[in-house]
Design a protein around this motif. Structure first.
Motif, mmCIF file in Angstrom:
data_model
loop_
_atom_site.group_PDB
_atom_site.id
_atom_site.type_symbol
_atom_site.label_atom_id
_atom_site.label_comp_id
_atom_site.label_asym_id
_atom_site.label_seq_id
_atom_site.Cartn_x
_atom_site.Cartn_y
_atom_site.Cartn_z
ATOM 1 N N GLU A 226 10.721 -24.308 -48.323
ATOM 2 C CA GLU A 226 9.901 -22.895 -47.191
ATOM 3 C C GLU A 226 9.165 -21.828 -48.325
ATOM 4 O O GLU A 226 7.347 -21.703 -47.680
ATOM 5 C CB GLU A 226 10.917 -22.436 -46.056
ATOM 6 N N ALA A 227 9.804 -21.112 -48.836
ATOM 7 C CA ALA A 227 9.180 -20.106 -49.609
ATOM 8 C C ALA A 227 8.041 -20.601 -50.769
ATOM 9 O O ALA A 227 7.043 -20.121 -51.104
ATOM 10 C CB ALA A 227 10.366 -19.214 -50.274
ATOM 11 N N LEU A 228 8.202 -21.227 -50.927
ATOM 12 C CA LEU A 228 7.008 -22.141 -52.220
ATOM 13 C C LEU A 228 5.830 -22.451 -51.776
ATOM 14 O O LEU A 228 5.170 -22.128 -52.025
ATOM 15 C CB LEU A 228 7.538 -23.377 -52.977
ATOM 16 N N ALA A 229 5.726 -22.300 -50.329
ATOM 17 C CA ALA A 229 4.390 -23.005 -49.506
ATOM 18 C C ALA A 229 3.341 -21.391 -50.020
ATOM 19 O O ALA A 229 3.347 -21.128 -49.201
ATOM 20 C CB ALA A 229 4.755 -23.203 -48.515
ATOM 21 N N ALA A 230 4.344 -20.054 -49.856
ATOM 22 C CA ALA A 230 3.656 -18.821 -49.977
ATOM 23 C C ALA A 230 3.772 -18.081 -51.200
ATOM 24 O O ALA A 230 2.836 -16.826 -51.032
ATOM 25 C CB ALA A 230 4.503 -18.427 -48.816
ATOM 26 N N VAL A 231 4.504 -18.593 -52.243
ATOM 27 C CA VAL A 231 3.619 -18.033 -53.265
ATOM 28 C C VAL A 231 3.266 -19.078 -54.324
ATOM 29 O O VAL A 231 2.221 -20.161 -54.414
ATOM 30 C CB VAL A 231 5.307 -18.111 -54.815
ATOM 31 N N ASP A 252 6.524 -26.411 -62.041
ATOM 32 C CA ASP A 252 5.760 -25.342 -62.682
ATOM 33 C C ASP A 252 7.197 -24.258 -62.456
ATOM 34 O O ASP A 252 7.515 -24.173 -61.581
ATOM 35 C CB ASP A 252 4.446 -24.439 -62.493
ATOM 36 N N LEU A 253 7.963 -23.865 -63.994
ATOM 37 C CA LEU A 253 9.156 -23.186 -63.231
ATOM 38 C C LEU A 253 8.638 -22.183 -62.968
ATOM 39 O O LEU A 253 9.551 -21.676 -62.449
ATOM 40 C CB LEU A 253 10.290 -22.983 -64.585
ATOM 41 N N PRO A 254 7.915 -21.057 -63.662
ATOM 42 C CA PRO A 254 8.060 -19.779 -63.422
ATOM 43 C C PRO A 254 7.255 -19.482 -61.538
ATOM 44 O O PRO A 254 7.971 -18.720 -60.332
ATOM 45 C CB PRO A 254 6.083 -18.835 -63.625
ATOM 46 N N THR A 255 6.857 -21.011 -61.081
ATOM 47 C CA THR A 255 6.428 -20.334 -59.251
ATOM 48 C C THR A 255 8.068 -21.289 -58.928
ATOM 49 O O THR A 255 8.138 -20.446 -57.337
ATOM 50 C CB THR A 255 5.250 -22.276 -59.447
ATOM 51 N N VAL A 256 8.714 -21.888 -59.582
ATOM 52 C CA VAL A 256 9.321 -21.822 -58.859
ATOM 53 C C VAL A 256 10.494 -20.890 -58.934
ATOM 54 O O VAL A 256 11.482 -19.681 -58.594
ATOM 55 C CB VAL A 256 10.624 -23.130 -58.854
ATOM 56 N N SER A 257 10.259 -19.728 -59.184
ATOM 57 C CA SER A 257 10.785 -18.549 -59.831
ATOM 58 C C SER A 257 10.615 -17.404 -59.250
ATOM 59 O O SER A 257 11.610 -17.219 -58.158
ATOM 60 C CB SER A 257 10.730 -18.040 -61.420
ATOM 61 N N LEU A 258 9.127 -17.776 -58.692
ATOM 62 C CA LEU A 258 8.631 -16.495 -57.913
ATOM 63 C C LEU A 258 9.681 -17.133 -56.046
ATOM 64 O O LEU A 258 10.159 -16.277 -55.199
ATOM 65 C CB LEU A 258 7.489 -16.957 -57.759
ATOM 66 N N ALA A 259 9.508 -18.582 -56.205
ATOM 67 C CA ALA A 259 10.413 -18.451 -54.620
ATOM 68 C C ALA A 259 11.311 -18.726 -54.087
ATOM 69 O O ALA A 259 11.848 -17.971 -53.178
ATOM 70 C CB ALA A 259 10.555 -20.298 -54.093
ATOM 71 N N ILE A 261 12.763 -15.632 -56.051
ATOM 72 C CA ILE A 261 13.141 -14.289 -55.741
ATOM 73 C C ILE A 261 12.283 -14.129 -54.598
ATOM 74 O O ILE A 261 13.121 -12.941 -53.714
ATOM 75 C CB ILE A 261 11.980 -13.835 -56.785
ATOM 76 N N ARG A 262 11.705 -14.700 -54.034
ATOM 77 C CA ARG A 262 11.061 -14.623 -52.626
ATOM 78 C C ARG A 262 12.448 -14.662 -51.028
ATOM 79 O O ARG A 262 12.834 -14.098 -50.117
ATOM 80 C CB ARG A 262 10.006 -15.520 -51.945
ATOM 81 N N VAL A 263 12.966 -15.855 -51.925
ATOM 82 C CA VAL A 263 14.475 -15.987 -51.203
ATOM 83 C C VAL A 263 15.181 -14.976 -51.255
ATOM 84 O O VAL A 263 16.441 -14.690 -50.217
ATOM 85 C CB VAL A 263 14.834 -17.377 -51.554
ATOM 86 N N ALA A 264 15.281 -14.611 -52.154
ATOM 87 C CA ALA A 264 16.714 -13.133 -53.299
ATOM 88 C C ALA A 264 15.949 -12.142 -51.926
ATOM 89 O O ALA A 264 15.738 -11.766 -51.497
ATOM 90 C CB ALA A 264 16.576 -13.207 -54.594
ATOM 91 N N ASP A 265 17.880 -11.297 -52.012
ATOM 92 C CA ASP A 265 18.070 -10.409 -51.627
ATOM 93 C C ASP A 265 17.712 -9.212 -52.727
ATOM 94 O O ASP A 265 19.378 -9.293 -53.291
ATOM 95 C CB ASP A 265 19.595 -9.807 -50.828
ATOM 96 N N ARG A 287 4.301 -7.752 -52.285
ATOM 97 C CA ARG A 287 4.745 -8.043 -50.950
ATOM 98 C C ARG A 287 4.557 -8.932 -50.785
ATOM 99 O O ARG A 287 5.313 -9.715 -49.517
ATOM 100 C CB ARG A 287 3.311 -7.764 -50.056
ATOM 101 N N THR A 288 4.126 -10.433 -51.550
ATOM 102 C CA THR A 288 4.852 -11.801 -51.713
ATOM 103 C C THR A 288 6.122 -12.069 -51.386
ATOM 104 O O THR A 288 6.866 -12.762 -51.109
ATOM 105 C CB THR A 288 4.073 -12.500 -52.663
ATOM 106 N N LEU A 289 7.233 -11.616 -52.808
ATOM 107 C CA LEU A 289 7.969 -11.908 -53.284
ATOM 108 C C LEU A 289 9.014 -10.734 -52.216
ATOM 109 O O LEU A 289 10.500 -11.186 -52.591
ATOM 110 C CB LEU A 289 8.163 -11.449 -54.745
ATOM 111 N N ASP A 290 8.402 -9.897 -51.389
ATOM 112 C CA ASP A 290 9.306 -8.950 -50.750
ATOM 113 C C ASP A 290 10.591 -8.595 -51.257
ATOM 114 O O ASP A 290 11.692 -8.195 -51.015
ATOM 115 C CB ASP A 290 10.336 -9.870 -49.674
ATOM 116 N N ALA A 291 10.104 -7.535 -53.025
ATOM 117 C CA ALA A 291 10.562 -7.026 -53.869
ATOM 118 C C ALA A 291 10.078 -6.017 -54.191
ATOM 119 O O ALA A 291 8.960 -6.032 -54.740
ATOM 120 C CB ALA A 291 11.901 -7.994 -54.823
ATOM 121 N N PRO A 292 10.722 -5.114 -55.474
ATOM 122 C CA PRO A 292 10.255 -4.386 -55.634
ATOM 123 C C PRO A 292 9.397 -4.865 -57.666
ATOM 124 O O PRO A 292 10.047 -6.150 -57.955
ATOM 125 C CB PRO A 292 10.973 -3.091 -56.407
#
Length: 296
Positions: A226-231, A252-259, A261-265, A287-292
Motif C-alpha cells: 500500500e505504501a509503495l503507491a505513495a512514495v 528499484d530498491l531505494p523505492t522499496v526502502s522508502l515504502a 520507512i513509511r510503514v515503520a514507526d 511528510r511522505t515518509l512520516d518520519a524525521p
C-alpha cells in the motif's frame, strides 16, 4: 532534531543539507557524509567517533532503525521490511531460539591452539635424552674397558656420573615435555570440537535469522504494498513505476526502502542520499515518509 556538519547547522523535523553539499560547504563528500550522519543517529556518536565532524541531537534510534536509517545502503528488500516490522513491535516466532543460539555462540571462545611449540620442545627433549643416553653408554663401556685393563678409571667414572646425572635430568625434562604435548593435543581436540560447535551454531543462527526476516517481512508486506503507491520513484513519479509488481526484488530498491520507512514507526531521523527529483525538499520527504528526515 539538531544537526551540525562542520560550520553548517540546521534543526527541525526535516533538515535539508543538499544545497550545502552541492556548494561544497561540508567537509566531505556526499556518500561519506551520509554514512557519518547515519552512524551518529544510530549510535548517538561523538563526532570524533565517526571520522567526520558531524553531530546529531535527536530521539534515540529504536528497533529496526539500523536497517532503515540510511537510503541507499545496500540492504535487501526483505531486510528493510523486517526492520519495519521490528520498529512496530513485531517479533518472529523463532526469536527466542535465535537469541539463545546467538548467546551460546557468543559464549564460545575463538579456539586458537598451536601445537608447533609443544612438538618442538618434545622433539628437542627426546633428542637431548637420546644424546645423553648414548653418552652414558659410551662412558660406561669406557669404564668397563679400563677395568678389564686394570687401568685407572677415576676420570672416566666421574664423567660417567656427570653424564648419568644429566641423563636423569633430561629424562625428567622429556617426560614433562611429553606431558605438555599431550595437554596441548587435548586442548587442540577440545578446540576442534569448539570450532565444529561454533560452525554449527553460526549455521543455525544464519538459518534462524533468515527465517525471522522472512516471517517479519511477510507480516508487513500488505502495508508496504500500500505504501509503495505513495512514495516517489527515481524519476519522482508517484506511484512509482512497477509499484504493483509482486516481486519486490525486481523493483528499484531505494523505492522499496522508502515504502518500508513509511510503514515503520521511527522517532529517530532517516538519512536520504537519493536523486533530488524524488522529493521537492526535506519537508516533503518527511511528510511522505512520516518520519524525521535529513536530506543530502
Amino acid at each position: 532534531m539538531e544537526v551540525r556538519v562542520g560550520s553548517v547547522e540546521a534543526s527541525g523535523r526535516a533538515v535539508d543539507l543538499s544545497t550545502a553539499v552541492e556548494r561544497g560547504e561540508v567537509p566531505t563528500d556526499r556518500a561519506t557524509l551520509a554514512e557519518a550522519l547515519a552512524s551518529a543517529v544510530e549510535a548517538g556518536a561523538d563526532p570524533a567517533c565517526v571520522g567526520v565532524p558531524v553531530a546529531v541531537s535527536a530521539p534515540d534510534a529504536g528497533p529496526g532503525h539500523a536497517a532503515l536509517g540510511l537510503v541507499p545502503d545496500g540492504r535487501t528488500a526483505r531486510q528493510r521490511l523486517a526492520a519495519a516490522a521490528r520498529s512496530r513491535g513485531k517479533t518472529a516466532s523463532v526469536e527466542a531460539e535465535l537469541t539463545a543460539r546467538r548467546a551460546e555462540l557468543a559464549s564460545l571462545p575463538e579456539p586458537a591452539v598451536d601445537l608447533r611449540e609443544a612438538r618442538e620442545r618434545a622433539a628437542d627433549a627426546r633428542g637431548e635424552e637420546e644424546r645423553l643416553r648414548e653418552r652414558v653408554a659410551s662412558l660406561r663401556g669406557e669404564v668397563n674397558a679400563r677395568r678389564d685393563l686394570d687401568a685407572a678409571t677415576g676420570d672416566a667414572e666421574a664423567a660417567l656420573r656427570e653424564a648419568a646425572t644429566a641423563l636423569s635430568e633430561a629424562e625428567t625434562a622429556r617426560i614433562a615435555a611429553d606431558q605438555a604435548l599431550e595437554r596441548a593435543r587435548r586442548r587442540a581436540r577440545e578446540a576442534r570440537d569448539t570450532r565444529e560447535r561454533r560452525l554449527e551454531l553460526a549455521d543455525a543462527v544464519g538459518n534462524l535469522a533468515r527465517a525471522a526476516r522472512r516471517e517479519l517481512a511477510d507480516a508487513v508486506r500488505p502495508a508496504v504494498d500500500e505504501a509503495l503507491a505513495a512514495v516517489p520513484g527515481p524519476d519522482g513519479s508517484v506511484p512509482p513505476t512497477g509499484h504493483r509488481d509482486r516481486d519486490l526484488s525486481a523493483m528499484d530498491l531505494p523505492t522499496v526502502s522508502l515504502a518500508a520507512i513509511r510503514v515503520a514507526d521511527l522517532d529517530a531521523p532517516v538519512v536520504l542520499a537519493l536523486e533530488r527529483r524524488r522529493f521537492a525538499d526535506a519537508a516533503a520527504a518527511a511528510r511522505t515518509l512520516d518520519a524525521p528526515v535529513i536530506r543530502l
